[in-house]
Scaffold this motif. Structure first.
Motif, PDB file in Angstrom:
ATOM      1  N   GLN A 134     -13.238 -11.348 -12.530  1.00 14.35           N
ATOM      2  CA  GLN A 134     -11.969 -10.962 -11.919  1.00 14.35           C
ATOM      3  C   GLN A 134     -12.164  -9.711 -11.073  1.00 14.35           C
ATOM      4  O   GLN A 134     -11.507  -8.702 -11.267  1.00 14.35           O
ATOM      5  CB  GLN A 134     -10.885 -10.721 -12.982  1.00 14.35           C
ATOM      6  N   GLY A 135     -13.056  -9.785 -10.113  1.00 17.34           N
ATOM      7  CA  GLY A 135     -13.239  -8.667  -9.210  1.00 17.34           C
ATOM      8  C   GLY A 135     -12.113  -8.574  -8.206  1.00 17.34           C
ATOM      9  O   GLY A 135     -11.455  -9.572  -7.887  1.00 17.34           O
ATOM     10  N   PHE A 136     -11.869  -7.359  -7.708  1.00 12.56           N
ATOM     11  CA  PHE A 136     -10.843  -7.165  -6.686  1.00 12.56           C
ATOM     12  C   PHE A 136     -11.520  -7.290  -5.318  1.00 12.56           C
ATOM     13  O   PHE A 136     -12.507  -6.599  -5.048  1.00 12.56           O
ATOM     14  CB  PHE A 136     -10.183  -5.791  -6.823  1.00 12.56           C
ATOM     15  N   PRO A 137     -10.998  -8.162  -4.443  1.00 16.82           N
ATOM     16  CA  PRO A 137     -11.646  -8.385  -3.144  1.00 16.82           C
ATOM     17  C   PRO A 137     -11.845  -7.092  -2.360  1.00 16.82           C
ATOM     18  O   PRO A 137     -10.916  -6.291  -2.204  1.00 16.82           O
ATOM     19  CB  PRO A 137     -10.667  -9.322  -2.429  1.00 16.82           C
ATOM     20  N   GLY A 138     -13.069  -6.907  -1.892  1.00 10.77           N
ATOM     21  CA  GLY A 138     -13.391  -5.732  -1.098  1.00 10.77           C
ATOM     22  C   GLY A 138     -13.670  -4.477  -1.901  1.00 10.77           C
ATOM     23  O   GLY A 138     -14.123  -3.468  -1.343  1.00 10.77           O
ATOM     24  N   GLU A 144      -4.481   0.133  -4.179  1.00  5.39           N
ATOM     25  CA  GLU A 144      -5.298  -0.850  -3.485  1.00  5.39           C
ATOM     26  C   GLU A 144      -4.461  -1.492  -2.386  1.00  5.39           C
ATOM     27  O   GLU A 144      -3.235  -1.594  -2.496  1.00  5.39           O
ATOM     28  CB  GLU A 144      -5.813  -1.919  -4.455  1.00  5.39           C
ATOM     29  N   SER A 145      -5.109  -1.901  -1.309  1.00  2.15           N
ATOM     30  CA  SER A 145      -4.420  -2.463  -0.146  1.00  2.15           C
ATOM     31  C   SER A 145      -5.090  -3.786   0.214  1.00  2.15           C
ATOM     32  O   SER A 145      -5.977  -3.830   1.072  1.00  2.15           O
ATOM     33  CB  SER A 145      -4.483  -1.481   1.028  1.00  2.15           C
ATOM     34  N   PRO A 146      -4.701  -4.873  -0.449  1.00  2.00           N
ATOM     35  CA  PRO A 146      -5.393  -6.151  -0.246  1.00  2.00           C
ATOM     36  C   PRO A 146      -5.190  -6.685   1.164  1.00  2.00           C
ATOM     37  O   PRO A 146      -4.084  -6.644   1.702  1.00  2.00           O
ATOM     38  CB  PRO A 146      -4.740  -7.074  -1.282  1.00  2.00           C
ATOM     39  N   PRO A 147      -6.249  -7.188   1.794  1.00  2.00           N
ATOM     40  CA  PRO A 147      -6.166  -7.677   3.176  1.00  2.00           C
ATOM     41  C   PRO A 147      -5.634  -9.108   3.245  1.00  2.00           C
ATOM     42  O   PRO A 147      -6.381 -10.054   3.487  1.00  2.00           O
ATOM     43  CB  PRO A 147      -7.631  -7.599   3.635  1.00  2.00           C
ATOM     44  N   VAL A 148      -4.336  -9.252   3.017  1.00  2.00           N
ATOM     45  CA  VAL A 148      -3.711 -10.577   3.069  1.00  2.00           C
ATOM     46  C   VAL A 148      -2.459 -10.517   3.937  1.00  2.00           C
ATOM     47  O   VAL A 148      -1.895  -9.445   4.176  1.00  2.00           O
ATOM     48  CB  VAL A 148      -3.337 -11.093   1.664  1.00  2.00           C
ATOM     49  N   ARG A 149      -2.011 -11.675   4.404  1.00  2.00           N
ATOM     50  CA  ARG A 149      -0.788 -11.750   5.206  1.00  2.00           C
ATOM     51  C   ARG A 149       0.427 -11.453   4.327  1.00  2.00           C
ATOM     52  O   ARG A 149       0.380 -11.621   3.105  1.00  2.00           O
ATOM     53  CB  ARG A 149      -0.645 -13.135   5.823  1.00  2.00           C
ATOM     54  N   PRO A 150       1.549 -11.033   4.957  1.00  2.00           N
ATOM     55  CA  PRO A 150       2.745 -10.731   4.166  1.00  2.00           C
ATOM     56  C   PRO A 150       3.239 -11.901   3.325  1.00  2.00           C
ATOM     57  O   PRO A 150       3.839 -11.703   2.263  1.00  2.00           O
ATOM     58  CB  PRO A 150       3.786 -10.340   5.227  1.00  2.00           C
ATOM     59  N   ASP A 151       3.000 -13.154   3.794  1.00  2.00           N
ATOM     60  CA  ASP A 151       3.494 -14.311   3.063  1.00  2.00           C
ATOM     61  C   ASP A 151       2.486 -14.857   2.061  1.00  2.00           C
ATOM     62  O   ASP A 151       2.739 -15.856   1.402  1.00  2.00           O
ATOM     63  CB  ASP A 151       3.901 -15.416   4.030  1.00  2.00           C
ATOM     64  N   GLU A 152       1.334 -14.195   1.926  1.00  2.00           N
ATOM     65  CA  GLU A 152       0.329 -14.619   0.970  1.00  2.00           C
ATOM     66  C   GLU A 152       0.456 -13.842  -0.332  1.00  2.00           C
ATOM     67  O   GLU A 152       0.764 -12.647  -0.318  1.00  2.00           O
ATOM     68  CB  GLU A 152      -1.080 -14.402   1.532  1.00  2.00           C
ATOM     69  N   LYS A 153       0.192 -14.532  -1.441  1.00  2.00           N
ATOM     70  CA  LYS A 153       0.153 -13.841  -2.726  1.00  2.00           C
ATOM     71  C   LYS A 153      -1.082 -12.954  -2.773  1.00  2.00           C
ATOM     72  O   LYS A 153      -2.187 -13.414  -2.518  1.00  2.00           O
ATOM     73  CB  LYS A 153       0.122 -14.859  -3.856  1.00  2.00           C
ATOM     74  N   GLU A 170       0.838  -1.197   0.000  1.00  2.00           N
ATOM     75  CA  GLU A 170       0.000   0.000   0.000  1.00  2.00           C
ATOM     76  C   GLU A 170       0.869   1.240   0.000  1.00  2.00           C
ATOM     77  O   GLU A 170       2.022   1.229   0.452  1.00  2.00           O
ATOM     78  CB  GLU A 170      -0.950   0.046   1.204  1.00  2.00           C
ATOM     79  N   VAL A 171       0.286   2.324  -0.525  1.00  2.00           N
ATOM     80  CA  VAL A 171       0.877   3.666  -0.449  1.00  2.00           C
ATOM     81  C   VAL A 171      -0.239   4.604  -0.023  1.00  2.00           C
ATOM     82  O   VAL A 171      -1.369   4.516  -0.537  1.00  2.00           O
ATOM     83  CB  VAL A 171       1.462   4.116  -1.800  1.00  2.00           C
ATOM     84  N   ARG A 172       0.066   5.502   0.921  1.00  2.00           N
ATOM     85  CA  ARG A 172      -0.923   6.461   1.405  1.00  2.00           C
ATOM     86  C   ARG A 172      -0.330   7.867   1.435  1.00  2.00           C
ATOM     87  O   ARG A 172       0.882   8.044   1.603  1.00  2.00           O
ATOM     88  CB  ARG A 172      -1.393   6.101   2.823  1.00  2.00           C
ATOM     89  N   HIS A 173      -1.225   8.833   1.288  1.00  2.00           N
ATOM     90  CA  HIS A 173      -0.888  10.234   1.517  1.00  2.00           C
ATOM     91  C   HIS A 173      -1.903  10.786   2.501  1.00  2.00           C
ATOM     92  O   HIS A 173      -3.108  10.793   2.218  1.00  2.00           O
ATOM     93  CB  HIS A 173      -0.918  11.037   0.216  1.00  2.00           C
ATOM     94  N   ALA A 174      -1.440  11.221   3.659  1.00  2.00           N
ATOM     95  CA  ALA A 174      -2.322  11.731   4.720  1.00  2.00           C
ATOM     96  C   ALA A 174      -3.435  10.723   5.016  1.00  2.00           C
ATOM     97  O   ALA A 174      -4.592  11.099   5.238  1.00  2.00           O
ATOM     98  CB  ALA A 174      -2.894  13.081   4.327  1.00  2.00           C
ATOM     99  N   GLY A 175      -3.076   9.453   5.014  1.00  2.00           N
ATOM    100  CA  GLY A 175      -4.018   8.384   5.308  1.00  2.00           C
ATOM    101  C   GLY A 175      -4.871   7.945   4.132  1.00  2.00           C
ATOM    102  O   GLY A 175      -5.575   6.930   4.203  1.00  2.00           O
ATOM    103  N   ARG A 176      -4.823   8.691   3.034  1.00  2.00           N
ATOM    104  CA  ARG A 176      -5.645   8.401   1.851  1.00  2.00           C
ATOM    105  C   ARG A 176      -4.904   7.428   0.948  1.00  2.00           C
ATOM    106  O   ARG A 176      -3.760   7.655   0.567  1.00  2.00           O
ATOM    107  CB  ARG A 176      -5.937   9.713   1.127  1.00  2.00           C
ATOM    108  N   LEU A 177      -5.550   6.330   0.572  1.00  2.00           N
ATOM    109  CA  LEU A 177      -4.894   5.302  -0.220  1.00  2.00           C
ATOM    110  C   LEU A 177      -4.633   5.775  -1.650  1.00  2.00           C
ATOM    111  O   LEU A 177      -5.527   6.305  -2.326  1.00  2.00           O
ATOM    112  CB  LEU A 177      -5.744   4.027  -0.252  1.00  2.00           C
ATOM    113  N   LEU A 178      -3.392   5.533  -2.109  1.00  2.00           N
ATOM    114  CA  LEU A 178      -3.014   5.780  -3.501  1.00  2.00           C
ATOM    115  C   LEU A 178      -2.920   4.478  -4.285  1.00  2.00           C
ATOM    116  O   LEU A 178      -2.755   4.505  -5.517  1.00  2.00           O
ATOM    117  CB  LEU A 178      -1.675   6.512  -3.575  1.00  2.00           C
TER     118      LEU A 178
END
Length: 314
Positions: free
Chosen positions: A265-269, A40-49, A30-38
């Motif tokens: 091929q939707g993006f989760p969430g 997508e931030s997928p909710p997966v563990r660091p070791d998950e694809k 993820e990348v954010r500016h002032a908390g705003r996402l630049l």
């Protein structure tokens, strides 16, 4: 030192900018500016694809190689088929492996991986990617690849980056892309079908900005306008706040892809999401040779791209 959230996950920040990078696939989570996402931030563990390879590095080739076959310096090579339904070798070797930590500070993290020998790949390369955030300029990603072997080696690079304009739905956003040409693809195998064609008077013309509502893309773009040595793409929300993805001119291509539940091929969430994938070469470049980088033994290549927030008044 940068903050380590869990094993293999690194958080860096400077001013209003922050980013999270993981060691598996050298993924940009993820990348954010002032908390705003630049991104997508997928909710997966660091070791998950992550879903749809979001944020991963694509090397030593991005996109597809038809039948896994290419000829280099007169020798035919056969890569493993990783996209079996289309009989293609897809996105290289490094997106699912653990990278080594080279360096980490509060503002940056540097990861590296040897691209050693694989079936159909008798070349030794070393790839290093540095993610640095700056309070004024946002995120800069610097990639360096070195031919560590004793023979010439082909190479191409891409990043599977899903851009986001805060919490605005993709269909409420406008995409501005300075590319003057697209590369036609065979819809069955997503492989090049002819030479690049002008976008003039077509649905592929995003040079003046185009709303993404109802738009579906899985398209290579090229012939970008040069803006002070950069190619610039923006995703703008209804309030005029933009996420800007820039590359240096070594990234001559970008694959733009819309994740879409209506295309299975939707993006989760999120459902609908848009990827702007900087690439140094087009699909099937190992076979065609188009814009392929060739490194002599000991030779190094380097390129940069980045993300930043831009206000409506900027």
């Amino acid at each position: 030192m940068c903050q380590t959230r869990t094993v293999g996950e690194f958080a860096v920040s400077a001013g209003d900018y922050s980013a999270v990078v993981v060691s598996q696939g050298a993924g940009l989570r993820e990348v954010r500016h002032a908390g705003r996402l630049l991104t997508e931030s997928p909710p997966v563990r660091p070791d998950e694809k992550p879903p749809l390879s979001a944020g991963l590095v694509l090397a030593p080739w991005p996109n597809r190689t038809a039948d896994g076959r290419f000829v280099f310096d007169g020798v035919e090579h056969h890569l493993d088929i990783t996209e079996k339904d289309r009989n293609n070798a897809n996105h290289g070797f490094v997106r699912t492996v653990e990278w080594s930590l080279y360096d980490a500070t509060e503002r940056s993290v540097t990861l590296g991986v040897p691209i050693g020998r694989h079936p159909g790949w008798p070349f030794d390369l070393t790839l290093v990617v540095d993610y640095t955030v700056d309070a004024a300029t946002g995120l800069t990603v610097t990639s360096t690849v070195t031919n560590s072997g004793d023979v010439r080696a082909p190479f191409a690079l891409g990043f599977h980056t899903f851009v986001r304009a805060g919490d605005a739905p993709v269909d409420d956003c406008t995409l501005t892309l300075s590319a003057a040409k697209t590369l036609p693809l065979d819809p069955e195998r997503q492989l090049p079908q002819g030479d690049p064609v002008p976008v003039d008077d077509t649905d592929g013309d995003f040079r003046s900005g185009r709303a993404l509502a109802g738009v579906w893309l899985d398209t290579p773009f090229t012939d970008f306008a040069d803006t002070d040595g950069r190619h610039v793409t923006t995703l703008t929300d209804p309030d005029g706040r933009a996420t800007e993805l820039w590359t240096d001119t070594g990234f001559r291509w970008a694959q733009v892809f819309t994740a879409d539940p209506d295309h299975d091929q939707g993006f989760p969430g999120r459902g609908r999401a848009v990827a702007v994938e900087p690439m140094t070469a087009p699909p099937n470049a190992l076979a065609s040779g188009d814009d392929l980088i060739v490194l002599e033994p000991g030779q190094t290549w380097s390129g940069e791209w980045g993300l930043r927030h831009r206000d409506s008044a900027a």
